[in-house]
Design an enzyme around this catalytic site. Structure first.
Site, PDB file in Angstrom:
ATOM      1  N   LYS A  52       0.843  -1.202   0.000  1.00 42.76           N
ATOM      2  CA  LYS A  52       0.000   0.000   0.000  1.00 42.76           C
ATOM      3  C   LYS A  52       0.880   1.254   0.000  1.00 42.76           C
ATOM      4  O   LYS A  52       0.619   2.213  -0.725  1.00 42.76           O
ATOM      5  CB  LYS A  52      -0.951  -0.006   1.211  1.00 42.76           C
ATOM      6  N   GLN A  96      -4.672  -1.327   9.452  1.00 50.08           N
ATOM      7  CA  GLN A  96      -4.598  -2.658   8.856  1.00 50.08           C
ATOM      8  C   GLN A  96      -5.236  -3.687   9.791  1.00 50.08           C
ATOM      9  O   GLN A  96      -4.955  -3.720  10.990  1.00 50.08           O
ATOM     10  CB  GLN A  96      -3.122  -3.018   8.561  1.00 50.08           C
ATOM     11  N   ASP A 119     -10.844   2.891   3.689  1.00 54.86           N
ATOM     12  CA  ASP A 119     -11.169   1.470   3.568  1.00 54.86           C
ATOM     13  C   ASP A 119     -12.662   1.255   3.308  1.00 54.86           C
ATOM     14  O   ASP A 119     -13.070   0.162   2.927  1.00 54.86           O
ATOM     15  CB  ASP A 119     -10.798   0.729   4.868  1.00 54.86           C
TER      16      ASP A 119
HETATM   17  N1  GUN Z   1      -7.063  -6.759   6.040  1.00 52.55           N
HETATM   18  C1  GUN Z   1      -7.430  -7.520   4.980  1.00 52.55           C
HETATM   19  N2  GUN Z   1      -7.937  -6.745   3.990  1.00 52.55           N
HETATM   20  C2  GUN Z   1      -7.892  -5.476   4.439  1.00 52.55           C
HETATM   21  C3  GUN Z   1      -8.270  -4.232   3.865  1.00 52.55           C
HETATM   22  O1  GUN Z   1      -8.768  -4.125   2.740  1.00 52.55           O
HETATM   23  N3  GUN Z   1      -8.049  -3.146   4.661  1.00 52.55           N
HETATM   24  C4  GUN Z   1      -7.533  -3.226   5.908  1.00 52.55           C
HETATM   25  N4  GUN Z   1      -7.395  -2.104   6.604  1.00 52.55           N
HETATM   26  N5  GUN Z   1      -7.182  -4.365   6.466  1.00 52.55           N
HETATM   27  C5  GUN Z   1      -7.363  -5.491   5.724  1.00 52.55           C
END
Ligand code: GUN
Length: 279
Positions: A52, A96, A119
């Site tokens: 990311k 996350q 998100d």
């Molecule tokens: N953990 C697994 N997928 C995601 C996501 O799309 N965003 C976040 N913040 N955590 C995750």
């Protein structure tokens, strides 16, 4: 011949589009800044967070990293989020997941300002999705729709079956497909006669969370299969929820793992970062 849906290529196109948008916004004096919080050192989360941040760098978005200890108190994490909510330089906040067991994930998600919820997990964002109002969309489900559209696959009027009902993928994917005028069924671990249901699908979205679970007998001849899973098999190779080699021949189009839905999640996150900066 089955069409291989190239998520890596489509994600790269989207990131290039976002890069242009970011440049234009910079010309107008708008700077985009994503705060990324990771709690603990889960290896998979570390890889996701790294990817990311790399994507941010590529498109020209500043990213701030907060790496908190596994044992951090919930209040400390909430206080950091509140501080980032108040910080006008920060236009997006991402925590996350998963979080350690002592931290209430729902409370953390609710604490993020809906305007910075890149998100799309906040109840305000999911509520807007549910009633068809414009808002920040969860990245993986939004990526699935974009993959279908950019691969020339019509969704309106199709029978779609989503296997999985998570808040992050299954439920929002079903709502987005519905928004695209599909007829949608959500199946899950307690569904009876799962194969009967999945064999009705023109478009089958596998978000089961079990490696190689979907085999050819779950799939209708000519169906489009979208695989959201990502796992390691016994030989440590990446694989999805779909037994790709077994299923491929029966499909009209299918996403591979890796290189299918995965890269789209990050591309859509970049798009959400731009959208949040406009709020
Ligand atoms: N953990 C697994 N997928 C995601 C996501 O799309 N965003 C976040 N913040 N955590 C995750």
């Amino acid at each position: 011949m089955s069409q291989l849906i190239d998520g890596k290529k489509i994600a790269a196109q989207i990131k290039d589009e976002v890069k242009c948008d970011v440049e234009k916004l910079r010309g107008q004096g708008i700077r985009i800044c994503l705060a990324v919080i990771q709690v603990g050192k889960d290896p998979a989360s570390t890889v996701y967070v790294r990817n990311k941040k790399r994507a941010c760098e590529y498109v020209g978005i500043e990213s701030l990293s907060y790496e908190l200890d596994e044992t951090v108190a919930e209040e400390e994490l909430l206080a950091l989020i509140e501080e980032l909510n108040r910080n006008s330089k920060v236009t997006g906040i991402l925590v996350q997941l998963p979080l350690p067991g002592h931290i209430d994930e729902k409370k953390v998600i609710r604490t993020i300002s809906p305007d910075k919820d890149v998100d799309g997990f906040h109840p305000e964002s999911t509520g807007k999705l549910c009633i068809g109002e414009k808002g920040l969309l969860p990245c993986t489900p939004a990526g699935i729709i974009e993959l279908l559209k950019r691969s020339g696959i019509q969704v309106g009027g199709k029978e779609c079956v989503v296997v999985g009902r998570s808040n992050i993928v299954g439920k929002p994917a079903a709502l987005l497909l519905l928004r695209e005028n599909a007829t949608v069924t959500v199946a899950h671990s307690r569904t009876k006669d799962l194969k009967e249901i999945t064999r009705r699908a023109d478009i089958l979205v596998a978000a089961v969370g079990k490696p190689l679970f979907i085999t050819a007998d779950y799939v209708k001849e000519g169906a489009v299969v979208i695989d959201v899973g990502i796992h390691r098999d016994e030989e440590n190779h990446l694989c999805g929820d779909v037994d790709f080699e077994n299923v491929k021949g029966k499909t009209s189009a299918i996403t591979p793992v890796p290189g299918g839905v995965g890269p789209m999640t990050i591309a859509m996150l970049m798009r959400n970062c731009v959208a949040a900066s406009q709020k």
